[in-house]
Design a protein around this motif. Structure first.
Motif, PDB file in Angstrom:
ATOM      1  N   UNK A  31      24.970  -1.449  44.366  1.00 51.30           N
ATOM      2  CA  UNK A  31      25.404  -2.808  44.347  1.00 51.30           C
ATOM      3  C   UNK A  31      25.539  -3.456  45.702  1.00 51.30           C
ATOM      4  N   UNK A  32      26.132  -2.490  46.614  1.00 50.58           N
ATOM      5  CA  UNK A  32      25.928  -3.146  47.888  1.00 50.58           C
ATOM      6  C   UNK A  32      24.641  -3.632  48.570  1.00 50.58           C
ATOM      7  N   UNK A  33      23.594  -2.644  48.161  1.00 52.81           N
ATOM      8  CA  UNK A  33      22.355  -2.825  48.582  1.00 52.81           C
ATOM      9  C   UNK A  33      21.905  -4.168  47.996  1.00 52.81           C
ATOM     10  N   UNK A  34      22.074  -4.357  46.608  1.00 52.86           N
ATOM     11  CA  UNK A  34      21.630  -5.741  46.160  1.00 52.86           C
ATOM     12  C   UNK A  34      22.399  -6.858  46.848  1.00 52.86           C
ATOM     13  N   UNK A  35      23.587  -6.762  46.778  1.00 53.03           N
ATOM     14  CA  UNK A  35      24.300  -7.735  47.846  1.00 53.03           C
ATOM     15  C   UNK A  35      23.837  -7.928  48.956  1.00 53.03           C
ATOM     16  N   UNK A  36      23.393  -6.903  49.563  1.00 46.71           N
ATOM     17  CA  UNK A  36      22.857  -6.912  51.036  1.00 46.71           C
ATOM     18  C   UNK A  36      21.654  -8.225  51.180  1.00 46.71           C
ATOM     19  N   UNK A  37      20.559  -7.718  50.013  1.00 45.91           N
ATOM     20  CA  UNK A  37      19.499  -8.707  50.002  1.00 45.91           C
ATOM     21  C   UNK A  37      19.872 -10.057  49.836  1.00 45.91           C
ATOM     22  N   UNK A  38      20.864 -10.262  49.026  1.00 50.45           N
ATOM     23  CA  UNK A  38      21.188 -11.759  48.761  1.00 50.45           C
ATOM     24  C   UNK A  38      21.708 -12.274  50.151  1.00 50.45           C
ATOM     25  N   UNK A  39      22.814 -11.444  50.589  1.00 50.24           N
ATOM     26  CA  UNK A  39      23.375 -12.062  51.792  1.00 50.24           C
ATOM     27  C   UNK A  39      22.484 -12.186  52.735  1.00 50.24           C
ATOM     28  N   UNK A  40      21.281 -11.401  53.186  1.00 49.68           N
ATOM     29  CA  UNK A  40      20.589 -11.577  54.344  1.00 49.68           C
ATOM     30  C   UNK A  40      19.494 -12.871  53.927  1.00 49.68           C
ATOM     31  N   UNK A  41      19.191 -13.161  52.759  1.00 47.18           N
ATOM     32  CA  UNK A  41      18.311 -14.148  52.281  1.00 47.18           C
ATOM     33  C   UNK A  41      19.344 -15.383  52.654  1.00 47.18           C
ATOM     34  N   UNK A  42      20.355 -15.508  52.358  1.00 47.86           N
ATOM     35  CA  UNK A  42      21.480 -16.557  52.400  1.00 47.86           C
ATOM     36  C   UNK A  42      21.450 -16.883  53.905  1.00 47.86           C
ATOM     37  N   UNK A  43      21.790 -15.917  54.915  1.00 44.93           N
ATOM     38  CA  UNK A  43      22.185 -15.888  55.993  1.00 44.93           C
ATOM     39  C   UNK A  43      20.681 -16.734  56.626  1.00 44.93           C
ATOM     40  N   UNK A  44      19.566 -16.094  56.660  1.00 46.28           N
ATOM     41  CA  UNK A  44      18.377 -16.616  57.043  1.00 46.28           C
ATOM     42  C   UNK A  44      18.098 -18.066  56.549  1.00 46.28           C
ATOM     43  N   UNK A  45      18.438 -18.234  55.416  1.00 44.33           N
ATOM     44  CA  UNK A  45      18.289 -19.851  54.948  1.00 44.33           C
ATOM     45  C   UNK A  45      19.098 -20.507  55.764  1.00 44.33           C
ATOM     46  N   UNK A  46      20.402 -20.263  55.877  1.00 49.09           N
ATOM     47  CA  UNK A  46      21.235 -21.050  56.774  1.00 49.09           C
ATOM     48  C   UNK A  46      20.816 -21.316  58.294  1.00 49.09           C
TER      49      UNK A  46
END
Length: 160
Positions: A31-46
């Motif tokens: 679950x944390x690995x999946x969240x990490x991918x989402x969070x990384x995409x979001x940070x990079x987008x921001x």
């Protein structure tokens, strides 16, 4: 007539709980690995929407870190390059703000026939872009979904 209590269901439940208990760390890490991918995409987008990072240098420095036990996930600057102009330092300056130095200007002042030349350095503050903070609020729904998914997986492993 003899009375008895059948406890075989309790033994089965105990086995299911033990099996679920042993699988929880693995489910949590996934679950944390999946969240990490989402969070990384979001940070990079921001980063790309709040900075002029046309070559993706700052966004590319943002890596996913999952705790050694799988108990947390974080997106933070890479450890390399290091130093005062390295990934961590520059990311911190951009996230939280920093002082921007301007060229020195010299002021000449005449006092009793003595000329004083004094250097004045003017500083100004560059506001932080807060792309980590924005990302944290943006992924709250995804965190909630992952928590519910994890709870459902644990419930299924218990036979629920």
């Amino acid at each position: 007539m003899s009375s008895s209590v059948n406890t075989s269901g309790l033994a089965e439940l105990r086995t299911r709980i033990e099996n679920a208990n042993s699988s929880i760390p693995e489910l949590q890490r996934a679950a944390h690995e999946r969240l990490g991918e989402v969070l990384q995409r979001t940070v990079r987008g921001n980063i790309s929407t709040s900075l002029n990072d046309s070559h993706g240098k700052i966004a590319g420095w943002q890596d996913v870190f999952v705790g050694s036990g799988g108990g947390y996930v974080a997106v933070r600057a890479a450890t390399s390059p290091a130093g005062s102009n390295g990934a961590g330092a520059v990311t911190n300056y951009l996230e939280n703000g920093h002082v921007k130095r301007r060229k020195r200007t010299y002021v000449r002042k005449q006092t009793r026939n003595v000329r004083i030349i004094r250097a004045q350095a003017s500083n100004n503050w560059v506001e932080g872009r807060h792309f980590y903070q924005k990302s944290k609020s943006a992924v709250q729904q995804e965190v909630q979904r992952e928590a519910e998914n994890l709870a459902n997986q644990i419930a299924r492993s218990l036979g629920g």
